[in-house]
Write a protein that holds these residues in place. Structure first.
Motif: not given
Length: 281
Positions: A170, A174, A178, A180, A184, A203
């Motif tokens: 993950c 990200i 950034p 996404y 997150l 997050d």
């Protein structure tokens, strides 16, 4: 800036909706542990399979007739899932033509779809392998596509309960993309399961900035501060109890204990004053 609706679907994320919340598992059977360990060990030792097909060799740009020398170099550059490091991927792409890179992108897209089907058919271990194979040929310049591959692989690892590795994927997703949201959300849920509410809250806040319509993120922002405060109070109480025990041990030779010392907090400044009482022992 709010994310455009459906933009992630354009990159064919493995899930049509964000993965449902995961529930913390406190115990697992020995057989399940063994099965998961075997799957993780298998994924750890993944290697690109040799393929002598001329068309695939042309697409990947892999040279032939190297007597295994390149295979040894490749193994040294592989990450835990059998994934090529970015340095090795860039090195491979250095002498590739635009056509070769386009062919690799097309092949990676096909592998992604294959991985998505495996995921939907409840074959997460095989899906991890296919997403990794796609990452090893997807051009480094295609950041969003690579991000979705990492995000999809994370979703498959969540099904395998390989949560630490899923968090890593993950994070990679990200870093590349950034905004996404699904990555997150997945990482936030994994952080919660791993008793890391501060990171989870960060997050969820980021998700809310990107897409204020995410109900799950809004609810988490209302719920997690209380969880964090309760955790902090418990840590503080544990620390004070530990200090009390240490203080009693040090003061015992003098016929004293921490009961002789009373702390009072100033409600205005929040600072503490210590008063000594000889009679409390």
């Amino acid at each position: 800036m709010a994310e455009k609706a459906g933009s992630e679907d354009d990159f064919q994320d493995a899930l049509s909706e964000p993965v449902s919340p995961i529930h913390k598992v406190t115990t697992k059977s020995t057989e399940q542990d063994k099965l998961i360990d075997e799957i993780i060990e298998k994924n750890t030792n993944l290697r690109l399979e040799d393929d002598n097909d001329d068309e695939k060799e042309k697409a990947t740009g892999a040279p032939g007739g190297n007597d295994g020398a390149d295979d040894d170099n490749q193994k040294e550059a592989l990450q835990p899932d059998g994934e090529l490091s970015m340095e090795e991927l860039l090195l491979r792409e250095k002498d590739m033509s635009t056509e070769q890179l386009a062919a690799n992108k097309e092949q990676a897209d096909k592998l992604k779809l294959e991985g998505n089907e495996l995921f939907k058919n409840d074959e997460p271990a095989r899906a991890v392998e296919i997403y990794t194979e796609a990452l090893n040929i997807c051009p480094s310049s295609n950041s969003k596509e690579r991000a979705v591959l990492f995000g999809n692989r994370a979703a498959a690892k969540m099904k395998l309960e390989a949560n630490k590795s899923a968090i890593d994927d993950c994070t990679k997703a990200i870093d590349l993309y950034p905004e996404y949201v699904r990555a997150l959300l997945r990482r936030a849920k994994l952080y919660e399961q791993d008793d890391r509410p501060d990171e989870a809250l960060a997050d969820y806040k980021r998700v809310n900035e990107i897409d204020p319509g995410q109900r799950e993120a809004r609810e988490a922002q209302a719920r997690l501060p209380a969880v964090i405060n309760a955790r902090n109070e418990k840590l503080k109480a544990d620390m004070l109890n530990g200090l009390k025990g240490l203080g009693d041990m040090i003061l015992k030779p003098f016929g004293l204990s921490t009961a002789n010392f009373q702390m009072q907090q100033d409600p205005n400044s929040g600072s503490y004053s210590i008063n000594f009482n000889q009679n409390n022992s």
